[in-house]
Design a protein around this motif. Structure first.
Motif, PDB file in Angstrom:
ATOM      1  N   SER A 226       0.839  -1.209   0.000  1.00  9.83           N
ATOM      2  CA  SER A 226       0.000   0.000   0.000  1.00  9.83           C
ATOM      3  C   SER A 226       0.872   1.256   0.000  1.00  9.83           C
ATOM      4  CB  SER A 226      -0.930   0.013   1.215  1.00  9.83           C
ATOM      5  OG  SER A 226      -0.174  -0.024   2.412  1.00  9.83           O
ATOM      6  N   SER A 243       2.508   6.656   1.680  1.00  3.70           N
ATOM      7  CA  SER A 243       1.478   5.720   2.129  1.00  3.70           C
ATOM      8  C   SER A 243       0.170   6.067   1.420  1.00  3.70           C
ATOM      9  CB  SER A 243       1.312   5.832   3.643  1.00  3.70           C
ATOM     10  OG  SER A 243       0.377   4.893   4.102  1.00  3.70           O
ATOM     11  N   LYS A 245      -3.655   6.094   1.047  1.00  2.00           N
ATOM     12  CA  LYS A 245      -4.977   5.941   1.662  1.00  2.00           C
ATOM     13  C   LYS A 245      -5.902   5.399   0.581  1.00  2.00           C
ATOM     14  CE  LYS A 245      -8.557   8.508   4.097  1.00  2.00           C
ATOM     15  NZ  LYS A 245      -9.112   9.829   4.413  1.00  2.00           N
ATOM     16  N   ASP A 246      -6.670   4.368   0.872  1.00  2.18           N
ATOM     17  CA  ASP A 246      -7.519   3.726  -0.140  1.00  2.18           C
ATOM     18  C   ASP A 246      -6.668   3.268  -1.322  1.00  2.18           C
ATOM     19  OD1 ASP A 246      -9.806   4.283   1.347  1.00  2.18           O
ATOM     20  OD2 ASP A 246     -10.057   6.236   0.397  1.00  2.18           O
ATOM     21  N   GLN A 275      -4.814   6.640  -8.203  1.00 10.73           N
ATOM     22  CA  GLN A 275      -4.197   7.687  -7.404  1.00 10.73           C
ATOM     23  C   GLN A 275      -3.299   8.536  -8.293  1.00 10.73           C
ATOM     24  OE1 GLN A 275      -4.333   7.562  -3.733  1.00 10.73           O
ATOM     25  NE2 GLN A 275      -5.539   5.702  -3.579  1.00 10.73           N
ATOM     26  N   LYS A 289      -6.191  10.415  -4.132  1.00 13.11           N
ATOM     27  CA  LYS A 289      -7.134   9.571  -4.874  1.00 13.11           C
ATOM     28  C   LYS A 289      -7.961  10.433  -5.806  1.00 13.11           C
ATOM     29  CE  LYS A 289     -10.875   7.855  -2.846  1.00 13.11           C
ATOM     30  NZ  LYS A 289     -11.762   6.988  -2.039  1.00 13.11           N
TER      31      LYS A 289
END
Length: 469
Positions: A226, A243, A245-246, A275, A289
């Protein structure tokens, strides 16, 4: 088919010049037999895609590898547009790393483009000894004349995101690109952009985690990737870890083709998000995102919710359109990215997948569709997976195999029936996607039995293998 530009070296001077290149007449793609029950080596298929040819839509040549169960996957060139301007270089060899065996095959596509032949085999022991890397994935040519190949792991199958360097002339293993001890925890794909002194790499999972199939419990325990890793291109070291997110399982990464651009996109498979990564004024990098494909609540499947599973993404050479495939839902999508922060959906086409009407999966709740998509007249086992765009952006080629062990788990029909190659016509003015009804290559009818066809390459380069510097 031009593979050179006069006396100025391989490829094209700019992405926009590449768009004026000749129409593709043949494509190369690896076909896999590992996990299919057929005890035969993987092979490189040559397919005729010239509508004027009497062999249109046919496999016109097969080059079997000398070993079993390699799992050919992605491929790259000995040299490409990153070496434009160097007349001593020419695009003559296709580099085929093996995902499972870690062997590297170098194929001569220049002597006889319609009937390639094996030029050299680099054995795993050479890579293990000099690099301590294995499970090889993306191959890119560098302006230095070298070839660089990413790894997913070490020799024992633990995660290790490093990079093997090959001499672009002799194909000798030179060692690792990254500094000793400086590999990322996990690896998969990468893209470099020298004008911004950066390379960014992605991660799937350790080979021991993904090799034999997908276990949802491994997601819960954090064994899938991720993160993005930002590397200093000159110092060969990680300077930032982003990192997501989602952003579970970031796979294919694409910078905008314009070498001045300091942004691009990555497709995150399991979370089904796109992303956008970009450079900040201070020189650091950030990610946000920009697209979310919502999961569908289903009955009759592995889990109660089915993600789209974004497995491949592409950018048109003019950086106007983003394309990606939802391997599980079964749709191809086209987005206008004239404003990269706000992609706009302009085309969608269902080609197989797990939620077709009349199939074993019932969709209980869907945030996007009013009904389950109708199956194609031609039955497609699997869903759209690897995609390749013509230089002019008007034709999108699609194959349906992801990785043999996951094919076997998610689409058993794909193992029994083999994959297909389809062609989609693209509206580059208003946007839109339409299946070409006159194009089908059925790898279920191969001489040795159904095969799993994967990534596509044109002899003159394409929008996912060429990098401009």
């Amino acid at each position: 088919m031009a593979t050179k530009c006069g006396n100025c070296g391989p490829g094209y001077s700019t992405p926009l010049e590449a768009m004026k290149g000749p129409r593709e007449e043949i494509v190369y793609l690896p076909c896999i037999y590992r996990n299919t029950g057929t005890e035969a080596p993987d092979y490189l298929a040559t397919v005729d895609v010239d509508p004027k040819s009497p062999q249109y839509c046919q496999v016109i040549h097969r080059l079997p590898m000398p070993n079993l169960k390699d799992e050919l996957h992605h491929s790259g060139w000995n040299t490409c547009s990153s070496c434009f301007g160097d007349s001593t270089k020419s695009r003559t060899k296709l580099v085929l790393p093996s995902l499972i065996s870690s062997r590297i095959y170098v194929v001569d596509v220049d002597s006889e483009p319609r009937a390639p032949k094996l030029h050299k085999v680099i054995e795993p022991k050479d890579i293990h000894a000099k690099c301590e890397l294995a499970f090889l994935h993306t191959s890119h040519c560098l302006a230095s004349g070298e070839v660089m190949i990413s790894s997913l792991g070490d020799v024992k199958g633990n995660g290790k995101g490093g990079f093997v360097l090959l001499d672009g002339e002799t194909f000798e293993v030179k060692g690792t690109w990254e500094r000793p001890g400086g590999a990322a925890p996990l690896g998969y794909d990468f893209w470099y952009q020298p004008r911004h002194n950066v390379m960014i790499s992605t991660e799937w999972a350790a080979p021991n985690v993904l090799r034999d199939g997908f276990n949802p419990a491994d997601v819960e325990t954090g064994l899938y990737g991720s993160h993005l890793y930002v590397w200093d291109w000159q110092r060969h070291e990680i300077v930032q870890t982003l990192s997501l997110k989602d952003g579970l399982i970031p796979l294919e990464i694409r910078f905008l083709h314009n070498p001045d651009a300091a942004q691009g996109f990555v497709g995150c498979a399991l979370s089904s998000t796109i992303q956008r990564f970009y450079k900040n004024e201070g020189g650091t990098w950030s990610v946000e995102k920009v697209i979310q494909v919502p999961p569908k609540k289903v009955k009759g499947w592995l889990l109660p919710e089915m993600p789209g599973l974004i497995t491949d993404i592409l950018l048109s050479l003019d950086d106007r359109f983003l394309y990606f495939s939802n391997w599980l839902h079964g749709d191809l999508r086209q987005y206008d990215i004239s404003d990269p922060q706000r992609p706009r959906l302009t085309g969608q086409l269902f080609l197989g997948g797990s939620i077709v009407e009349g199939g074993p999966v019932q969709v209980l709740e869907d945030q996007e569709l009013k009904s389950q998509p109708e199956p194609l007249v031609v039955k497609v086992a699997g869903g759209p997976q690897m995609i390749q765009l013509s230089l002019d952006g008007k034709r999108l080629y699609v194959t349906t195999s992801l990785y043999s062990a996951w094919d076997k788990q998610f689409y058993p029909d794909l193992i029994r029936e083999g994959s297909v190659m389809l062609q989609v016509d693209v509206d580059t003015v208003k946007g839109g996607l339409k299946l070409n009804p006159n194009f089908l290559v059925d790898f279920g009818k191969e001489p040795l039995g159904p095969a799993l066809a994967h990534e596509l390459r044109y002899p003159g380069g394409d929008c996912s293998s060429d990098i401009w510097i």
